[in-house]
Every structure is written in C-alpha cells, then in structure tokens.
Design a protein around this motif. Structure first.
Motif, PDB file in Angstrom:
ATOM      1  N   ARG A  62       0.813  -1.226   0.000  1.00  0.00           N
ATOM      2  CA  ARG A  62       0.000   0.000   0.000  1.00  0.00           C
ATOM      3  C   ARG A  62       0.841   1.269   0.000  1.00  0.00           C
ATOM      4  N   THR A  63       2.054   1.228   0.541  1.00  0.00           N
ATOM      5  CA  THR A  63       2.881   2.425   0.674  1.00  0.00           C
ATOM      6  C   THR A  63       4.198   2.238  -0.073  1.00  0.00           C
ATOM      7  N   PHE A  64       4.927   3.332  -0.242  1.00  0.00           N
ATOM      8  CA  PHE A  64       6.251   3.235  -0.860  1.00  0.00           C
ATOM      9  C   PHE A  64       7.139   2.308  -0.038  1.00  0.00           C
ATOM     10  N   ALA A  65       7.053   2.398   1.288  1.00  0.00           N
ATOM     11  CA  ALA A  65       7.855   1.541   2.166  1.00  0.00           C
ATOM     12  C   ALA A  65       7.497   0.067   1.956  1.00  0.00           C
ATOM     13  N   ASP A  66       6.203  -0.231   1.743  1.00  0.00           N
ATOM     14  CA  ASP A  66       5.791  -1.614   1.490  1.00  0.00           C
ATOM     15  C   ASP A  66       6.448  -2.170   0.229  1.00  0.00           C
ATOM     16  N   PHE A  67       6.714  -1.306  -0.752  1.00  0.00           N
ATOM     17  CA  PHE A  67       7.382  -1.714  -1.984  1.00  0.00           C
ATOM     18  C   PHE A  67       8.895  -1.829  -1.789  1.00  0.00           C
ATOM     19  N   GLY A  68       9.371  -1.514  -0.582  1.00  0.00           N
ATOM     20  CA  GLY A  68      10.797  -1.584  -0.295  1.00  0.00           C
ATOM     21  C   GLY A  68      11.562  -0.375  -0.822  1.00  0.00           C
ATOM     22  N   MET A  69      10.854   0.689  -1.138  1.00  0.00           N
ATOM     23  CA  MET A  69      11.494   1.878  -1.687  1.00  0.00           C
ATOM     24  C   MET A  69      12.004   2.766  -0.549  1.00  0.00           C
ATOM     25  N   LEU A  70      13.244   3.208  -0.670  1.00  0.00           N
ATOM     26  CA  LEU A  70      13.847   4.111   0.304  1.00  0.00           C
ATOM     27  C   LEU A  70      13.957   5.498  -0.318  1.00  0.00           C
ATOM     28  N   PRO A  71      13.564   6.526   0.409  1.00  0.00           N
ATOM     29  CA  PRO A  71      13.642   7.884  -0.142  1.00  0.00           C
ATOM     30  C   PRO A  71      15.084   8.289  -0.434  1.00  0.00           C
ATOM     31  N   THR A  72      15.282   8.983  -1.555  1.00  0.00           N
ATOM     32  CA  THR A  72      16.591   9.557  -1.842  1.00  0.00           C
ATOM     33  C   THR A  72      16.677  10.961  -1.254  1.00  0.00           C
ATOM     34  N   ASN A  73      15.527  11.553  -0.953  1.00  0.00           N
ATOM     35  CA  ASN A  73      15.471  12.868  -0.328  1.00  0.00           C
ATOM     36  C   ASN A  73      14.142  12.977   0.410  1.00  0.00           C
ATOM     37  N   SER A  74      14.190  13.427   1.645  1.00  0.00           N
ATOM     38  CA  SER A  74      12.951  13.668   2.385  1.00  0.00           C
ATOM     39  C   SER A  74      13.173  14.779   3.389  1.00  0.00           C
ATOM     40  N   GLY A  75      12.093  15.479   3.687  1.00  0.00           N
ATOM     41  CA  GLY A  75      12.160  16.579   4.638  1.00  0.00           C
ATOM     42  C   GLY A  75      10.759  16.987   5.036  1.00  0.00           C
ATOM     43  N   ASP A  76      10.632  18.208   5.521  1.00  0.00           N
ATOM     44  CA  ASP A  76       9.333  18.695   5.971  1.00  0.00           C
ATOM     45  C   ASP A  76       8.418  19.077   4.817  1.00  0.00           C
ATOM     46  N   ASP A  77       8.967  19.189   3.597  1.00  0.00           N
ATOM     47  CA  ASP A  77       8.155  19.609   2.458  1.00  0.00           C
ATOM     48  C   ASP A  77       7.921  18.496   1.440  1.00  0.00           C
ATOM     49  N   GLY A  78       8.269  17.249   1.777  1.00  0.00           N
ATOM     50  CA  GLY A  78       7.965  16.151   0.865  1.00  0.00           C
ATOM     51  C   GLY A  78       9.012  15.065   0.851  1.00  0.00           C
ATOM     52  N   VAL A  79       8.844  14.179  -0.148  1.00  0.00           N
ATOM     53  CA  VAL A  79       9.724  13.024  -0.271  1.00  0.00           C
ATOM     54  C   VAL A  79       9.946  12.713  -1.748  1.00  0.00           C
ATOM     55  N   THR A  80      11.168  12.258  -2.079  1.00  0.00           N
ATOM     56  CA  THR A  80      11.522  11.899  -3.452  1.00  0.00           C
ATOM     57  C   THR A  80      12.144  10.515  -3.451  1.00  0.00           C
ATOM     58  N   PHE A  81      11.750   9.723  -4.435  1.00  0.00           N
ATOM     59  CA  PHE A  81      12.343   8.405  -4.699  1.00  0.00           C
ATOM     60  C   PHE A  81      12.913   8.497  -6.109  1.00  0.00           C
ATOM     61  N   ASP A  82      14.216   8.648  -6.226  1.00  0.00           N
ATOM     62  CA  ASP A  82      14.868   8.831  -7.518  1.00  0.00           C
ATOM     63  C   ASP A  82      15.672   7.579  -7.823  1.00  0.00           C
ATOM     64  N   GLY A  83      15.064   6.663  -8.571  1.00  0.00           N
ATOM     65  CA  GLY A  83      15.707   5.395  -8.894  1.00  0.00           C
ATOM     66  C   GLY A  83      16.308   5.392 -10.287  1.00  0.00           C
ATOM     67  N   GLU A  84      16.801   4.232 -10.692  1.00  0.00           N
ATOM     68  CA  GLU A  84      17.415   4.101 -12.013  1.00  0.00           C
ATOM     69  C   GLU A  84      16.407   4.330 -13.133  1.00  0.00           C
ATOM     70  N   ARG A  85      15.196   3.788 -12.978  1.00  0.00           N
ATOM     71  CA  ARG A  85      14.209   3.843 -14.065  1.00  0.00           C
ATOM     72  C   ARG A  85      13.024   4.743 -13.780  1.00  0.00           C
ATOM     73  N   TRP A  86      12.751   5.082 -12.482  1.00  0.00           N
ATOM     74  CA  TRP A  86      11.560   5.858 -12.150  1.00  0.00           C
ATOM     75  C   TRP A  86      11.878   6.949 -11.154  1.00  0.00           C
ATOM     76  N   LEU A  87      11.088   8.010 -11.213  1.00  0.00           N
ATOM     77  CA  LEU A  87      11.134   9.072 -10.222  1.00  0.00           C
ATOM     78  C   LEU A  87       9.729   9.232  -9.673  1.00  0.00           C
ATOM     79  N   TYR A  88       9.606   9.147  -8.352  1.00  0.00           N
ATOM     80  CA  TYR A  88       8.344   9.421  -7.665  1.00  0.00           C
ATOM     81  C   TYR A  88       8.616  10.552  -6.684  1.00  0.00           C
ATOM     82  N   GLN A  89       7.688  11.491  -6.612  1.00  0.00           N
ATOM     83  CA  GLN A  89       7.861  12.595  -5.675  1.00  0.00           C
ATOM     84  C   GLN A  89       6.508  13.056  -5.151  1.00  0.00           C
ATOM     85  N   LEU A  90       6.444  13.276  -3.849  1.00  0.00           N
ATOM     86  CA  LEU A  90       5.308  13.930  -3.202  1.00  0.00           C
ATOM     87  C   LEU A  90       5.850  15.240  -2.662  1.00  0.00           C
TER      88      LEU A  90
END
Length: 167
Positions: free
Chosen positions: A66-94
């Motif tokens: 259900r969550t990014f953590a459930d998929f085993g994804m670790l944030p490449t950047n996170s803080g008080d204004d959001g989170v980014t998952f910058d992988g080899e093939r995909w970029l996800y950002q809130l």
C-alpha cells in the motif's frame, strides 16, 4: 413629534453605522492534525496509501503493498516539504505545497503535487492531490479535490470529444 423625528433619523442612519463598524471575524475553529510537524516526507513514505491515487505502481500493487515503504522503496530525499524516490528507471515525488484545513472539515490536509515519471520513456505524470488522514491509526489518503498544487497546466482539462463520420 420630536421623538418620532429622532426615531426616524436613527432608523435612517443605523444601516450606515452598522456598515461602517468593524466586522467581527468568526472564531477560528480548532483544527486537528494527524500529520507530524517534522520530517513529513519520511512519514509520507511510510504512510501514504498508494491505493488512493492512480500511479504507475498500480499494476504491481497488492493488498499488502500500500505504501512506498511496502514496496521496499527508500527515499533519496525527504524533509518537511515532501519526499523523493529517484531510482534508475523511475522518479516518484510527493511535494507538499500547503498544510491547512483545505476542505473545511476540521482536520488538517496537505495540498500535494505527486510526480510519477519514467526515465528514458514517455511516461511523465503529475497530479495535484488533497491528502488527509483521519486518525493516528489510518493511512494518509488522497481525496478528490480541485487543486493547482502542480500548477495550472496540471489541472485536469475538460474531456475533448471528436466526431468521426462512418461511411
């Protein structure tokens, strides 16, 4: 007669006096928040319900994922204004644009821009979301709400229809 004249004069100027008087603001309603004040990005990585939004992760999602953590994804950047998952093939950002009781239900919401982008491919989607959470035990979920968190260009446009002649 004199009293009548004073009453009529008072009735005539009373609306003007009422209009000129400073307006009282309604008392601010208390707002309940189920989001942390610090490291909101990490919180969203662990608690944002991906089932509540369309994304490229949907085909791989199961009831247990259900969550990014459930998929085993670790944030490449996170803080008080959001989170980014910058992988080899995909970029996800809130990216959190605003924190407030946006839909006036007494519960703090997040106005978020969600980016879902394939690297080296044409898939590139951004959508504005209203994210809310109703208790300390629930996921943060996306609600349907008009927003320009990703900018006016990302706002959903009216459907276009085309007429095709059949011969």
């Amino acid at each position: 007669m004199r009293i009548l004249r004073h009453l009529l004069l008072a009735a005539a100027i009373a609306p003007a006096i009422a209009h000129a008087a400073p307006k009282m603001k309604p008392a601010a309603r208390p707002v309940t928040s189920f989001f942390p004040q610090l490291d909101l990005g990490r919180f969203l990585a662990d608690n944002f319900d991906l089932a509540s939004v369309r994304s490229s992760l949907a085909p791989r999602r199961t009831p247990d994922l259900r969550t990014f953590a459930d998929f085993g994804m670790l944030p490449t950047n996170s803080g008080d204004d959001g989170v980014t998952f910058d992988g080899e093939r995909w970029l996800y950002q809130l990216r959190v644009v605003r924190r407030a009781d946006i839909n006036n239900d007494g519960i703090e919401d997040l106005e978020v821009c969600f980016t879902d982008r394939a690297k080296g491919a044409s898939y590139d989607a951004s959508q504005s979301l209203l994210v809310s959470r109703y208790s300390d035990e629930t996921y943060a979920v996306a609600l349907r709400y008009e927003s320009e968190a990703c900018g006016p260009a990302a706002k959903s446009s009216p459907a276009r229809t085309r007429t095709i002649e059949v011969k």
